[in-house]
Design a protein around this motif. Structure first.
Motif, mmCIF file in Angstrom:
data_model
loop_
_atom_site.group_PDB
_atom_site.id
_atom_site.type_symbol
_atom_site.label_atom_id
_atom_site.label_comp_id
_atom_site.label_asym_id
_atom_site.label_seq_id
_atom_site.Cartn_x
_atom_site.Cartn_y
_atom_site.Cartn_z
ATOM 1 N N ALA A 149 -3.266 8.737 -4.829
ATOM 2 C CA ALA A 149 -4.231 7.639 -4.936
ATOM 3 C C ALA A 149 -4.574 7.104 -3.555
ATOM 4 O O ALA A 149 -5.738 6.892 -3.217
ATOM 5 N N ARG A 150 -3.530 6.922 -2.758
ATOM 6 C CA ARG A 150 -3.699 6.388 -1.406
ATOM 7 C C ARG A 150 -4.579 7.312 -0.582
ATOM 8 O O ARG A 150 -5.351 6.888 0.260
ATOM 9 N N ALA B 31 -6.828 9.531 -1.665
ATOM 10 C CA ALA B 31 -8.176 9.842 -2.149
ATOM 11 C C ALA B 31 -9.151 9.309 -1.103
ATOM 12 O O ALA B 31 -9.103 8.146 -0.729
ATOM 13 N N PRO B 32 -10.023 10.176 -0.607
ATOM 14 C CA PRO B 32 -10.869 9.768 0.514
ATOM 15 C C PRO B 32 -11.988 8.841 0.070
ATOM 16 O O PRO B 32 -12.475 8.928 -1.049
ATOM 17 N N MET C 292 0.833 -1.206 0.000
ATOM 18 C CA MET C 292 0.000 0.000 0.000
ATOM 19 C C MET C 292 0.871 1.261 0.000
ATOM 20 O O MET C 292 0.629 2.203 -0.749
ATOM 21 N N GLU C 293 1.914 1.244 0.837
ATOM 22 C CA GLU C 293 2.743 2.462 0.935
ATOM 23 C C GLU C 293 3.512 2.695 -0.368
ATOM 24 O O GLU C 293 4.062 3.779 -0.575
ATOM 25 N N SER C 294 3.534 1.697 -1.240
ATOM 26 C CA SER C 294 4.221 1.887 -2.519
ATOM 27 C C SER C 294 3.297 2.520 -3.561
ATOM 28 O O SER C 294 3.722 2.805 -4.676
ATOM 29 N N LEU C 295 2.039 2.717 -3.218
ATOM 30 C CA LEU C 295 1.131 3.373 -4.159
ATOM 31 C C LEU C 295 1.405 4.881 -4.186
ATOM 32 O O LEU C 295 1.965 5.441 -3.247
ATOM 33 N N ARG C 296 0.951 5.502 -5.249
ATOM 34 C CA ARG C 296 1.078 6.953 -5.371
ATOM 35 C C ARG C 296 0.297 7.629 -4.232
ATOM 36 O O ARG C 296 -0.828 7.236 -3.912
ATOM 37 N N ASN D 237 -11.991 4.034 -4.927
ATOM 38 C CA ASN D 237 -12.011 5.495 -4.885
ATOM 39 C C ASN D 237 -11.651 6.082 -6.251
ATOM 40 O O ASN D 237 -12.262 7.061 -6.689
ATOM 41 N N LEU D 238 -10.670 5.479 -6.926
ATOM 42 C CA LEU D 238 -10.283 6.017 -8.231
ATOM 43 C C LEU D 238 -11.391 5.801 -9.265
ATOM 44 O O LEU D 238 -11.590 6.627 -10.157
ATOM 45 N N SER E 194 -2.879 4.811 -9.889
ATOM 46 C CA SER E 194 -2.612 4.151 -8.608
ATOM 47 C C SER E 194 -1.136 4.194 -8.240
ATOM 48 O O SER E 194 -0.784 4.235 -7.067
ATOM 49 N N VAL E 195 -0.277 4.175 -9.249
ATOM 50 C CA VAL E 195 1.144 3.987 -8.929
ATOM 51 C C VAL E 195 2.058 5.119 -9.366
ATOM 52 O O VAL E 195 3.188 5.208 -8.882
ATOM 53 N N VAL F 101 -8.582 1.722 -2.548
ATOM 54 C CA VAL F 101 -7.930 2.716 -3.411
ATOM 55 C C VAL F 101 -8.498 2.639 -4.823
ATOM 56 O O VAL F 101 -8.842 3.666 -5.435
ATOM 57 N N ARG G 290 8.684 3.891 -11.123
ATOM 58 C CA ARG G 290 7.675 3.331 -10.227
ATOM 59 C C ARG G 290 7.083 2.040 -10.759
ATOM 60 O O ARG G 290 6.537 1.253 -10.002
ATOM 61 N N TRP H 291 6.184 -1.637 -9.377
ATOM 62 C CA TRP H 291 4.921 -2.249 -9.772
ATOM 63 C C TRP H 291 5.027 -2.754 -11.208
ATOM 64 O O TRP H 291 5.800 -2.225 -12.012
#
Lengths: 388, 388
Positions: free
Chosen positions: A8-9, A11-12, A1-5, B259-260, B106-107, B256, B163, B196
Motif C-alpha cells: 500500500a505504501r 503504490a505509486p 506510515m511505516e506501519s502500513l502494508r 492511491n488505493l 492499507s494495513v 496512500v 496487524r 491498527w
C-alpha cells in the motif's frame, strides 16, 4: 506510515496526476493529459439515470448486474462481433478499473507474476502491485512500422510464477493495435503455457482502420478460453465520471467474480445501470460521432507534428492518444511541466506509462476541433521556437 | 477454475445470499434477511443527484472526493462528536464495503493476521481473505448481561503476525454496543502492541441508549492514533443501493488512501457525491425518523419473542438487527429455509456470521410497523406451533 502494508505504501502516485496538479487552474490551459473527452454524457443517458432515481430504484441489487443490462451487453457484443453472446458471461463492475482489479484478483496474488507489454496505462501495473503480484513489464519498441510487440521476448519472460498476460489493444498510450495474427499467437502461447489473458479492449471502438472496431480476442478465441475481458462505459459513451464497467468471462467463473464484486463494492447502483442500458441500446450514433471526432483529431495533430520535423511517433491505429517523442527532450517529466508554463497545454509524460515510455509524451485528441486546433498551434509554435 | 488464484476461488458465497436465493419471489414473503430498510432514499437526496446529472457533472473528479463533500463530512462529524474535524481526514469511497477493502489493503496482506470479534458481518472476514490476510475470529458470547467481548482472549490472540483489530460497534448482527471503557481498553491494547484498529461505526446513529449516537473511538482516541474509520451512507440515509461510503483517517495517510482508491475504482461519480452532501446537510430529520422506526421495531419484535419463551437473545443496544436463538433448533441454515416455507418470512442464518453465530438467526427490524407486525405474528405463531 511505516506501519502500513508495504504494497500500500509503495503504490505509486499516478505520474499523470503530478503534471495535472502542477497545471490545475492555469487560465486558458488546454488539458490533454487525461483519458477523457470534452463532451458530457449524452442527455438521453443521463435522463435514464434520473428517471430511475425518480422511480425510487435505490435498493441493493444483484451483484452481477441487473438482468436488463446483462442482456443489453450480450446484444451489443452480438452485434459488434457477429456471433451470439449469452447474458451469463457479463458482470457489471464499478468502473473499468474495478474490472481490472477483479480480473487481477481472480488470477494473481502474492508470489505470482503477470506480464504487461509496455508502455501501458499506469493503473494496470499499480493494481498488480496492490494485489501483491509482480508486474513484469515488456517494453515494446517504436520501429519504422510502428510499435511492435516482440513475441519471442514475451515467451522468454514466462517463468513458473507467471499466471497471466495483460494485453491492452488498442493501446493506451501508444495507439498500437494488435492484428488478428498477433492476438492468435498470444492466445496460442497462453494456451500452451496455461496462462490467463486479461484483455483490455476498452478502446476497441476507437479504431482508425476500415471497420467499426479493432481486432479482438473474440475473433480468435473459444468461449471457454482463459480470457478475462475488461471494459468500461467511460470512453465510448463519454461516461468517465460514472465509474461503470464490465467483465466478460466464461459463465463458469460467475460465482468467483460475483464474490469478488461482493467483497469489494457489492454491486453498482441500479440507476447507473439503467443509464448503461440506454447507452448500449441507443448510443451507436453517439459512438460514431465520437470516433469521427477522434479520427479528425488524430489527423490534425499528427499532420501538424509531422511537419515540424522535431517529433517522432507512429500514427495511432486506435485509441485516442498520440504518443510522441521530441528531439532533444529526453526528460519528459520536466517537459510536461515546461509545456504547462511555456505553451499552456497539458500533456502526460511518458515516464508515467512505465518501461519504454521514457522520452515520450501522451496527448489525448478526443476533443472538438476548436480546442484541438488551438492546442496544436501552441505545441507547434513551441516546437518551432524552443531550443533543444 | 483450478487455475484461478486460491484466495479468489475460496472466497465464500455469502451465507445470507443462499436463503435469499431460496426465498426469492415467494408471494407475500416478508424479507428481513438483508441489512436494508423498506424506505427508498428521500426525494431531496435523489433530486440532488438528478440536478447534478442535468448540469452535466459527468467527468472524472478528485480521487479523495469533491471538496464540498469532504467539507460536509467534517461538519457532520463536528456536530456529532462535539469537537472540530478537518475535511482533510475524509476520503470518499465507492461504498462502505470499499472503505473496508481499502482499510484492509492499507494495513494487511499475505502473511498477516487481523483479529475480528465475531459473530460479524460476513463480508469483513471474506474481504480479509481476498486480500491474502488471515482473519482470526474471536467468538463473543451471550451471557446474562448481553454479548461480551473477552479482552483477555483478544490479547491472547495477538501474534507477531497480527496487524490490526477489526471492531464493529454497534454490531451487525448482535446489536452489541461497546461502551466507552471497552473502546478505551481496545485502543490501549492496540497502542501497546502497535496494531491498527479498523473501526466500523456504520450503525452509530442506530443507538437505543439515551444519546444521538453510540460511543465511538472518536471519544477516546487522538487524531493521529492508528485508526481507520469505515462508514457508509447506506443505512442512515436509506442509500443502500448507491454504493457511497467514506474513510476517516489521519491526513498523513491521504496519499496512500488516494492511491488505493485510484487503483480500485478511481473515485465516485460527482452526482452521487452531490446527493451525499444533501444527505449530510439536510438529512437529520430523516435519520431521526429512521432511528425511531428501528426502536419501535426492536421493541415490537423483542417483546413478542420474549413472550413465547422459546427464544434466547439480548435486546440489541444498537444497529437494527435481532440476533436470536430458538430452543431446539440448533441448525439455523435449515431453519432459515423452513421459515421461508412454513412462515413466509426471510431471516438470515447465524452461521453466515462466522464463529459464535451457530444456533442464531438474524432478523432486520428496520421496517415500518405494518410489515413488521405481520412478520412478528408469523414468527410467533410458528414458534408456538412448530415442534422442536
Amino acid at each position: 506510515m511505516e506501519s502500513l502494508r508495504a504494497e500500500a505504501r509503495e503504490a505509486p502516485e499516478s505520474g499523470i496526476v503530478e503534471v495535472m496538479t502542477y497545471g490545475w487552474g492555469r487560465p486558458g490551459l488546454i488539458p490533454l493529459w487525461a483519458g477523457e473527452g470534452d463532451l458530457p454524457t449524452p442527455e438521453f443517458i443521463r435522463d435514464a439515470a434520473s428517471r430511475s432515481l425518480a422511480d425510487g430504484e435505490t435498493f441493493y441489487t444483484s451483484q452481477r448486474g441487473i438482468p436488463e443490462l446483462r442482456e443489453a451487453l450480450a446484444d451489443y457484443h452480438t452485434r459488434l462481433y457477429g456471433r451470439p453472446f449469452q447474458p451469463e458471461r457479463f458482470f457489471v463492475t464499478g468502473s473499468g478499473m474495478q474490472a481490472i482489479q477483479i480480473a487481477v484478483d481472480s488470477v494473481a496474488g502474492a508470489g505470482d507474476e503477470v506480464l504487461v507489454p509496455s508502455p501501458a496505462w499506469p493503473n494496470i501495473v499499480a493494481a498488480l502491485g496492490v494485489s501483491g503480484a509482480r508486474p513484469v513489464e515488456l517494453p515494446m519498441s517504436l520501429g519504422n512500422d510502428g510499435w511492435v510487440l516482440d513475441l519471442e521476448k514475451l515467451k522468454a519472460a514466462i517463468t513458473p510464477k507467471t499466471r497471466a498476460i495483460f494485453v491492452n489493444s488498442p493501446s493506451n498510450p501508444t495507439g498500437w493495435v494488435a492484428g488478428r495474427e498477433v492476438l492468435a499467437e498470444i492466445l496460442d502461447l497462453a494456451r500452451k503455457e496455461g496462462l490467463w489473458i486479461i484483455s483490455d479492449e476498452v478502446y476497441s471502438r476507437f479504431y482508425f482502420g476500415d471497420a467499426p472496431r479493432a481486432p479482438s480476442f473474440y475473433d480468435v478465441a473459444e468461449d471457454d478460453d482463459r480470457i478475462l475481458y475488461v471494459n468500461t462505459f467511460s470512453k465510448n459513451w463519454a461516461m468517465t465520471g460514472w465509474r461503470v464497467g464490465w467483465i466478460s468471462a466464461a459463465p463458469e467463473l460467475g460465482q468467483v467474480i460475483e464474490n469478488l464484486i461482493q467483497y469489494s463494492t457489492s454491486g453498482v447502483a441500479v440507476f447507473m445501470q439503467r443509464a448503461a442500458v440506454a447507452a448500449l441500446n441507443d448510443g451507436e450514433a453517439f459512438v460514431a460521432e465520437q470516433v469521427a471526432r477522434a479520427r479528425s483529431g488524430r489527423d490534425l495533430i499528427c499532420s501538424a507534428l509531422e511537419r515540424t520535423g522535431r517529433t517522432r511517433f507512429a500514427w495511432p491505429a486506435g485509441a485516442f492518444y498520440l504518443f510522441f517523442a521530441v528531439d532533444g527532450e529526453p526528460d519528459t517529466s520536466k517537459l510536461g511541466l515546461r509545456l504547462v508554463d511555456e505553451a499552456n497545454i497539458g500533456l502526460a509524460p511518458g515516464t508515467a506509462f512505465g518501461a519504454g515510455g521514457e522520452g515520450y509524451m501522451r496527448l489525448c485528441f478526443a476533443r472538438g476541433a476548436d480546442g484541438l486546433q488551438t492546442a496544436t498551434q501552441r505545441l507547434v509554435t513551441w516546437l518551432q521556437t524552443s531550443c533543444a
